[in-house]
Design a protein around this motif. Structure first.
Motif, PDB file in Angstrom:
ATOM      1  N   ALA A   1       3.343  -4.514  -5.742  1.00 36.91           N
ATOM      2  CA  ALA A   1       3.862  -3.166  -5.445  1.00 36.91           C
ATOM      3  C   ALA A   1       4.442  -3.168  -4.039  1.00 36.91           C
ATOM      4  O   ALA A   1       4.111  -2.323  -3.221  1.00 36.91           O
ATOM      5  N   LEU A   2       5.324  -4.138  -3.782  1.00 38.67           N
ATOM      6  CA  LEU A   2       5.806  -4.346  -2.411  1.00 38.67           C
ATOM      7  C   LEU A   2       7.002  -3.484  -2.019  1.00 38.67           C
ATOM      8  O   LEU A   2       7.450  -3.520  -0.872  1.00 38.67           O
ATOM      9  N   GLY A   3       7.531  -2.700  -2.958  1.00 36.39           N
ATOM     10  CA  GLY A   3       8.627  -1.784  -2.627  1.00 36.39           C
ATOM     11  C   GLY A   3       9.913  -2.524  -2.257  1.00 36.39           C
ATOM     12  O   GLY A   3       9.975  -3.760  -2.276  1.00 36.39           O
TER      13      GLY A   3
ATOM     14  N   ARG B   1      -4.285   6.916   7.607  1.00 39.21           N
ATOM     15  CA  ARG B   1      -4.700   5.509   7.688  1.00 39.21           C
ATOM     16  C   ARG B   1      -5.475   5.131   6.425  1.00 39.21           C
ATOM     17  O   ARG B   1      -6.187   5.946   5.855  1.00 39.21           O
ATOM     18  N   TYR B   2      -5.334   3.881   6.017  1.00 37.10           N
ATOM     19  CA  TYR B   2      -6.037   3.433   4.806  1.00 37.10           C
ATOM     20  C   TYR B   2      -7.549   3.564   4.974  1.00 37.10           C
ATOM     21  O   TYR B   2      -8.256   3.845   4.016  1.00 37.10           O
ATOM     22  N   ASP B   3      -8.055   3.370   6.213  1.00 35.10           N
ATOM     23  CA  ASP B   3      -9.518   3.437   6.352  1.00 35.10           C
ATOM     24  C   ASP B   3     -10.033   4.868   6.182  1.00 35.10           C
ATOM     25  O   ASP B   3     -11.231   5.079   6.006  1.00 35.10           O
TER      26      ASP B   3
ATOM     27  N   LEU C   1       4.947  -2.782 -10.359  1.00 30.71           N
ATOM     28  CA  LEU C   1       5.328  -1.372 -10.494  1.00 30.71           C
ATOM     29  C   LEU C   1       6.124  -0.880  -9.294  1.00 30.71           C
ATOM     30  O   LEU C   1       6.261  -1.576  -8.288  1.00 30.71           O
ATOM     31  N   GLY C   2       6.645   0.320  -9.440  1.00 31.51           N
ATOM     32  CA  GLY C   2       7.386   0.945  -8.346  1.00 31.51           C
ATOM     33  C   GLY C   2       8.807   0.401  -8.234  1.00 31.51           C
ATOM     34  O   GLY C   2       9.404  -0.018  -9.228  1.00 31.51           O
ATOM     35  N   ASP C   3       9.305   0.384  -7.003  1.00 26.80           N
ATOM     36  CA  ASP C   3      10.716   0.053  -6.750  1.00 26.80           C
ATOM     37  C   ASP C   3      11.095  -1.372  -7.140  1.00 26.80           C
ATOM     38  O   ASP C   3      12.290  -1.662  -7.256  1.00 26.80           O
TER      39      ASP C   3
ATOM     40  N   GLU D   1      12.403  17.912  -9.511  1.00 28.34           N
ATOM     41  CA  GLU D   1      13.003  17.356  -8.302  1.00 28.34           C
ATOM     42  C   GLU D   1      12.803  18.326  -7.146  1.00 28.34           C
ATOM     43  O   GLU D   1      12.823  19.535  -7.352  1.00 28.34           O
ATOM     44  N   ALA D   2      12.607  17.789  -5.968  1.00 25.80           N
ATOM     45  CA  ALA D   2      12.487  18.652  -4.787  1.00 25.80           C
ATOM     46  C   ALA D   2      13.210  17.950  -3.654  1.00 25.80           C
ATOM     47  O   ALA D   2      13.034  16.745  -3.453  1.00 25.80           O
ATOM     48  N   ILE D   3      14.033  18.689  -2.957  1.00 27.92           N
ATOM     49  CA  ILE D   3      14.827  18.070  -1.905  1.00 27.92           C
ATOM     50  C   ILE D   3      14.845  18.980  -0.678  1.00 27.92           C
ATOM     51  O   ILE D   3      15.021  20.191  -0.799  1.00 27.92           O
TER      52      ILE D   3
ATOM     53  N   ALA E   1      20.109  11.519  -2.229  1.00 29.64           N
ATOM     54  CA  ALA E   1      19.161  12.538  -1.757  1.00 29.64           C
ATOM     55  C   ALA E   1      18.776  12.272  -0.304  1.00 29.64           C
ATOM     56  O   ALA E   1      18.774  13.180   0.528  1.00 29.64           O
ATOM     57  N   SER E   2      18.508  11.009   0.015  1.00 35.42           N
ATOM     58  CA  SER E   2      18.061  10.660   1.367  1.00 35.42           C
ATOM     59  C   SER E   2      19.112  11.027   2.416  1.00 35.42           C
ATOM     60  O   SER E   2      18.785  11.638   3.441  1.00 35.42           O
ATOM     61  N   GLY E   3      20.371  10.676   2.178  1.00 39.18           N
ATOM     62  CA  GLY E   3      21.440  10.953   3.132  1.00 39.18           C
ATOM     63  C   GLY E   3      21.657  12.448   3.332  1.00 39.18           C
ATOM     64  O   GLY E   3      21.908  12.903   4.452  1.00 39.18           O
TER      65      GLY E   3
ATOM     66  N   LEU F   1       7.986   7.935  -9.933  1.00 40.14           N
ATOM     67  CA  LEU F   1       7.804   6.923 -10.964  1.00 40.14           C
ATOM     68  C   LEU F   1       6.657   5.974 -10.565  1.00 40.14           C
ATOM     69  O   LEU F   1       5.769   5.686 -11.364  1.00 40.14           O
ATOM     70  N   ALA F   2       6.682   5.530  -9.301  1.00 43.77           N
ATOM     71  CA  ALA F   2       5.640   4.602  -8.831  1.00 43.77           C
ATOM     72  C   ALA F   2       4.254   5.245  -8.986  1.00 43.77           C
ATOM     73  O   ALA F   2       3.289   4.603  -9.420  1.00 43.77           O
ATOM     74  N   TYR F   3       4.173   6.521  -8.653  1.00 44.66           N
ATOM     75  CA  TYR F   3       2.916   7.277  -8.710  1.00 44.66           C
ATOM     76  C   TYR F   3       2.400   7.378 -10.153  1.00 44.66           C
ATOM     77  O   TYR F   3       1.228   7.162 -10.439  1.00 44.66           O
TER      78      TYR F   3
ATOM     79  N   GLY G   1       0.823  -1.225   0.000  1.00 50.01           N
ATOM     80  CA  GLY G   1       0.000   0.000   0.000  1.00 50.01           C
ATOM     81  C   GLY G   1       0.847   1.260   0.000  1.00 50.01           C
ATOM     82  O   GLY G   1       0.532   2.225   0.692  1.00 50.01           O
ATOM     83  N   GLY G   2       1.929   1.271  -0.784  1.00 53.92           N
ATOM     84  CA  GLY G   2       2.760   2.470  -0.909  1.00 53.92           C
ATOM     85  C   GLY G   2       2.331   3.282  -2.128  1.00 53.92           C
ATOM     86  O   GLY G   2       1.162   3.242  -2.535  1.00 53.92           O
ATOM     87  N   PHE G   3       3.284   4.007  -2.702  1.00 56.74           N
ATOM     88  CA  PHE G   3       2.945   4.871  -3.839  1.00 56.74           C
ATOM     89  C   PHE G   3       2.352   4.087  -5.005  1.00 56.74           C
ATOM     90  O   PHE G   3       1.379   4.510  -5.618  1.00 56.74           O
ATOM     91  N   GLY G   4       2.933   2.922  -5.316  1.00 54.54           N
ATOM     92  CA  GLY G   4       2.422   2.136  -6.432  1.00 54.54           C
ATOM     93  C   GLY G   4       1.067   1.531  -6.110  1.00 54.54           C
ATOM     94  O   GLY G   4       0.086   1.720  -6.839  1.00 54.54           O
ATOM     95  N   GLY G   5       1.005   0.802  -4.991  1.00 55.14           N
ATOM     96  CA  GLY G   5      -0.195   0.031  -4.655  1.00 55.14           C
ATOM     97  C   GLY G   5      -1.386   0.891  -4.292  1.00 55.14           C
ATOM     98  O   GLY G   5      -2.493   0.682  -4.798  1.00 55.14           O
TER      99      GLY G   5
ATOM    100  N   GLN H   1      -4.912  -5.723   6.524  1.00 55.88           N
ATOM    101  CA  GLN H   1      -3.605  -5.423   7.106  1.00 55.88           C
ATOM    102  C   GLN H   1      -2.930  -6.726   7.502  1.00 55.88           C
ATOM    103  O   GLN H   1      -3.313  -7.378   8.476  1.00 55.88           O
ATOM    104  N   SER H   2      -1.938  -7.101   6.723  1.00 52.97           N
ATOM    105  CA  SER H   2      -1.238  -8.355   6.980  1.00 52.97           C
ATOM    106  C   SER H   2       0.062  -8.376   6.173  1.00 52.97           C
ATOM    107  O   SER H   2       0.176  -7.690   5.161  1.00 52.97           O
ATOM    108  N   ALA H   3       1.015  -9.190   6.619  1.00 53.28           N
ATOM    109  CA  ALA H   3       2.258  -9.335   5.853  1.00 53.28           C
ATOM    110  C   ALA H   3       2.086 -10.464   4.852  1.00 53.28           C
ATOM    111  O   ALA H   3       1.633 -11.556   5.217  1.00 53.28           O
TER     112      ALA H   3
ATOM    113  N   VAL I   1      -3.617  -5.270   0.114  1.00 52.96           N
ATOM    114  CA  VAL I   1      -2.975  -5.902   1.274  1.00 52.96           C
ATOM    115  C   VAL I   1      -1.707  -5.125   1.599  1.00 52.96           C
ATOM    116  O   VAL I   1      -0.873  -4.896   0.722  1.00 52.96           O
ATOM    117  N   SER I   2      -1.559  -4.712   2.849  1.00 47.18           N
ATOM    118  CA  SER I   2      -0.317  -4.066   3.249  1.00 47.18           C
ATOM    119  C   SER I   2      -0.043  -4.369   4.717  1.00 47.18           C
ATOM    120  O   SER I   2      -0.972  -4.671   5.463  1.00 47.18           O
ATOM    121  N   ASP I   3       1.226  -4.281   5.108  1.00 48.38           N
ATOM    122  CA  ASP I   3       1.551  -4.719   6.467  1.00 48.38           C
ATOM    123  C   ASP I   3       1.314  -3.654   7.533  1.00 48.38           C
ATOM    124  O   ASP I   3       1.307  -3.963   8.717  1.00 48.38           O
TER     125      ASP I   3
END
Ligand code: FAD
Length: 411
Positions: A102-104, A59-61, A296-298, A346-348, A164-166, A315-317, A11-15, A72-74, A31-33
């Motif tokens: 779309a599990l990333g 929240r998804y709900d 899709l996605g990562d 890009e935005a950082i 970018a993350s670091g 990209l996932a979006y 349930g991330g950007f792709g899912g 909600q499950s793995a 389904v997402s964890d």
């Protein structure tokens, strides 16, 4: 007539965005964890308290109506031959007519000794909560009369990877710690290092935006160590190598943003993959040997995308909308389409005061870019309802950081 069963894993950007697009068209299950989506580009602002959990992790709900069934499950197993999905804590497996993968990705520690055990990942709300707590605890241990050189040693944090993350994380951490020093009247300065194997920071980004990143790292007093390889991490200690010289540092915390790899679920999947283990998808987003499975996605390698988009939310979006259109076409027996995916800009985020944004080929930085980034990301949040609530909260309530104060003093 029974509706076709579509099962979306992750349930991330792709899912999530695929589920929102498909809502009402079939029997859709997501389904997402976790019980919430996470807008990862703003996890740094959550760490600093500029945004709250409900802003970036609805929240998804709250996002999905009754036309999408959420579980909600793995996911513990994917069997493409029998078209069944096994879920943790559920005896009965799920079956599907159409599957969306779309599990990333997961954190890649690239086999560095002690990295998985002794560094902090930074991918979820809980990781940001944990890092913030570690920073507060480290500050709490400093007595006001401690000499500056001891303070610096006790308050050394390292971020591994200057992608970018670091860079976003190290500037945010340094700004927060410097601010805490002033508020707590401590002597000296904290030390935040960013360690990068390559020869420059943000290697995946263009030169224009890199200039802003380098300037911000300097302003936030982050020590940049390029051409430097982390070789070992132990409890409270980091060892790295630069041009053949090895050095060890005492650390209060090490965060690992060094890369992403595929989860064992994808590794074990019997499907065509590229050298990095990504699922190779056709231009329609389908797996080559399974017409009813879309990825899709990562976790997916889509040939017709600007290379700098690999492993990004944008990209996932964008892929979510193509996947949803093609799934509808597949169910109705219509022709499916393909699309070339372009960089949307890009935005950082760069510390608590600044950001850099690249749009229409032009880059700009500073406080204005910070505002622009907030505005841009408001428009990218899921659902109109959520965008309006968050936009109003940021506009009227402001987005100032929450200082790293001792327990009981936090507002
Ligand atoms: C801190 C951070 C900042 C980022 N900043 C940016 C940015 O500024 N711009 C940008 O473009 N990209 C950014 N990214 C990258 C971006 O988040 C990813 O590229 C994007 O999320 C990929 O989408 P996805 O749907 O493939 O995977 P994800 O969004 O990761 O979604 C995967 C989902 O699957 C769930 N899941 C995983 N395994 C299981 C399982 N076994 N069972 C059930 N559910 C499971 C996860 O909990 C998650 O909800 C950032 C990433 C991080 C970690």
């Amino acid at each position: 007539m029974t509706k076709p069963k579509i099962v979306i894993l992750g349930g991330g950007f792709g899912g999530l965005f695929t589920a929102l697009d498909l809502a009402g068209t079939a029997d859709v299950t997501l389904v997402s964890d976790a019980d919430h989506f996470l807008f990862t580009p703003m996890l740094y602002e959550y760490l600093s308290g500029e945004v709250e959990a409900w802003h970036i992790a609805p929240r998804y709900d709250e996002l999905l109506d009754e036309s999408v069934h959420f579980i909600q499950s793995a996911v513990t197993g994917i069997d493409l031959a029998s078209q069944t999905i096994s879920l943790s804590g559920r005896e009965k497996s799920l079956n599907y007519d159409v599957l969306v993968l779309a599990l990333g990705g997961i954190t890649n520690y690239v086999g560095v000794e002690g990295a998985q055990e002794f560094t902090l990942p930074f991918r979820k709300l809980a990781h940001a909560d944990n890092l913030r707590q570690i920073m507060v605890d480290a500050l709490d241990r400093i007595a006001p009369d401690m000499p500056p050189q001891d303070v610096r040693r006790e308050l050394t944090f390292a971020v591994v990877g200057a992608g970018a993350s670091g860079c976003e994380l190290s500037t945010k951490m340094s700004d927060l710690l410097i601010d805490a020093f002033k508020r707590r009247a401590l002597h000296g300065e904290p030390r935040v290092l960013v360690i990068e194997m390559g020869d420059r920071v943000v290697p995946g980004m263009g030169d224009q935006i890199r200039e802003f990143v380098e300037e911000a790292l300097l302003k936030s007093r982050v020590e940049v160590h390029t051409k430097t390889r982390v070789v070992k991490v132990a409890k409270d200690e980091l060892t790295f190598e630069h041009e053949g010289n090895r050095e060890s540092l005492k650390t209060a915390g090490v965060v690992w943003t060094g890369g992403v790899k595929m989860s064992p679920l994808i590794e074990q999947l019997d499907a065509e993959k590229n050298k990095r283990g990504l699922l190779i998808v056709k231009p329609t987003m389908q797996l080559s040997q399974h017409v009813n499975v879309f990825a899709l996605g990562d976790i997916a390698f889509y040939p017709d995308a600007t290379p700098t988009l690999a492993g990004t939310a944008q990209l996932a979006y964008q892929q979510a909308s193509l996947a949803a259109d093609n799934i509808k076409a597949y169910m109705q027996g219509r022709e499916m389409h393909s699309r070339h995916f372009e960089e949307l800009g890009e935005a950082i985020s760069l510390g608590t005061e600044r950001a850099a944004v690249l749009t229409g080929g032009k880059a700009f930085g500073g406080a204005l870019a910070r505002q622009a980034r907030f505005a841009l990301y408001t428009s990218r949040l899921p659902t109109w309802h959520h965008r309006l609530r968050v936009g109003a909260s940021w506009f009227f309530g402001g987005t100032t950081p929450r200082p790293l104060l001792p327990l009981g003093f936090e507002r």
